[in-house]
Design an enzyme around this catalytic site. Structure first.
Site, PDB file in Angstrom:
ATOM      1  N   ALA A  70      15.086   3.121 -22.157  1.00  0.00           N
ATOM      2  CA  ALA A  70      15.868   3.404 -23.292  1.00  0.00           C
ATOM      3  C   ALA A  70      15.273   2.925 -24.753  1.00  0.00           C
ATOM      4  O   ALA A  70      15.006   1.408 -24.309  1.00  0.00           O
ATOM      5  CB  ALA A  70      17.505   2.974 -23.222  1.00  0.00           C
ATOM      6  N   ASP A  71      15.529   3.294 -25.752  1.00  0.00           N
ATOM      7  CA  ASP A  71      15.410   2.867 -26.922  1.00  0.00           C
ATOM      8  C   ASP A  71      15.681   3.830 -27.999  1.00  0.00           C
ATOM      9  O   ASP A  71      16.553   4.623 -27.977  1.00  0.00           O
ATOM     10  CB  ASP A  71      14.050   3.000 -26.848  1.00  0.00           C
ATOM     11  N   THR A  72      16.598   2.577 -29.472  1.00  0.00           N
ATOM     12  CA  THR A  72      17.359   3.059 -29.904  1.00  0.00           C
ATOM     13  C   THR A  72      16.824   3.116 -31.501  1.00  0.00           C
ATOM     14  O   THR A  72      16.280   1.819 -31.437  1.00  0.00           O
ATOM     15  CB  THR A  72      18.671   2.332 -29.810  1.00  0.00           C
TER      16      THR A  72
ATOM     17  N   GLY B  11      16.667   7.340 -26.709  1.00  0.00           N
ATOM     18  CA  GLY B  11      16.243   7.518 -25.595  1.00  0.00           C
ATOM     19  C   GLY B  11      15.968   7.142 -24.748  1.00  0.00           C
ATOM     20  O   GLY B  11      16.216   6.203 -24.718  1.00  0.00           O
TER      21      GLY B  11
END
Length: 208
Positions: A74-76, A111
């Site tokens: 995940a990436d924010t 994501g």
């Protein structure tokens, strides 16, 4: 066996809240944006690269395993006027970001990607976040607390900054760093190998 390819304590907390058993293994990847890359493409690419990097470390142990390996990446990003706001470099940088967000509406994009032997799936969740005008005295207190320093956009919705957020449109947990409901559905798709899943790519630079 579920592996979270992230060292984020907030993502770890959210998965624990959802009742999942998992281990944590951070991925070491280059997080620099690519030329012309949109925020949505950026967070999706990084989520995939994180999951893929950790999957590659374990894929040789997955053949015939009674507990197949599933990796979640995940990436924010906090996005204002199309520009991504990362983690502040120092207190002055945190002030700059919060002054930009004050009285404005911005987006939080996360994501998420899941990789298993059956394939890979990835998605992007978007939440609109509305900020009130930030009082100077409150801003100084917040900056002195040190709380904004490890957070994209210099704030966390679950902390002191909640007083400035009258409402959001979308998933609350997405603003924390992981949209739980969508993540659970994504993990199920990766495990089941639905038609939307694709084989894990050998080179992630091919991802568009």
């Amino acid at each position: 066996m579920l592996i979270l390819a992230s060292s984020s304590p907030r993502r770890r907390q959210l998965l624990e809240q959802a009742g999942l058993d998992f281990t944590v293994e951070a991925a070491e990847i280059d997080e620099q944006p690519q030329p012309g890359e949109t925020p949505a493409k950026y967070v999706q690419r990084l989520a995939v690269e994180k999951a893929q990097a950790v999957w590659e470390r374990h894929r040789s142990n997955d053949d015939g395993a009674s507990d197949p390996i599933l990796v979640l990446g995940a990436d924010t990003a906090v996005v204002l006027d199309g520009n991504m706001l990362g983690k502040p470099a120092d207190r002055a940088d945190a002030r700059r970001m919060l002054e930009q967000l004050s009285g404005r509406t911005h987006q939080v994009l996360t994501g998420i990607a899941a990789v298993s032997a059956r394939g890979m799936v990835s998605e992007v969740e978007i939440t609109q976040v509305f900020f009130d005008l930030i009082d100077e005295e409150e801003l100084v207190h917040y900056l002195m607390s040190g709380e904004p320093m490890d957070k994209a956009g210099a704030y966390g919705i679950q902390g002191y900054a909640a007083r400035w957020i009258p409402r959001i449109e979308g998933c609350y947990f997405n603003v924390m760093g992981l949209p739980l409901s969508r993540t659970m559905a994504l993990l199920a798709r990766a495990q089941e190998g639905t038609n939307e899943a694709v084989p894990p790519p050998s080179r992630l630079t091919h991802l568009t």
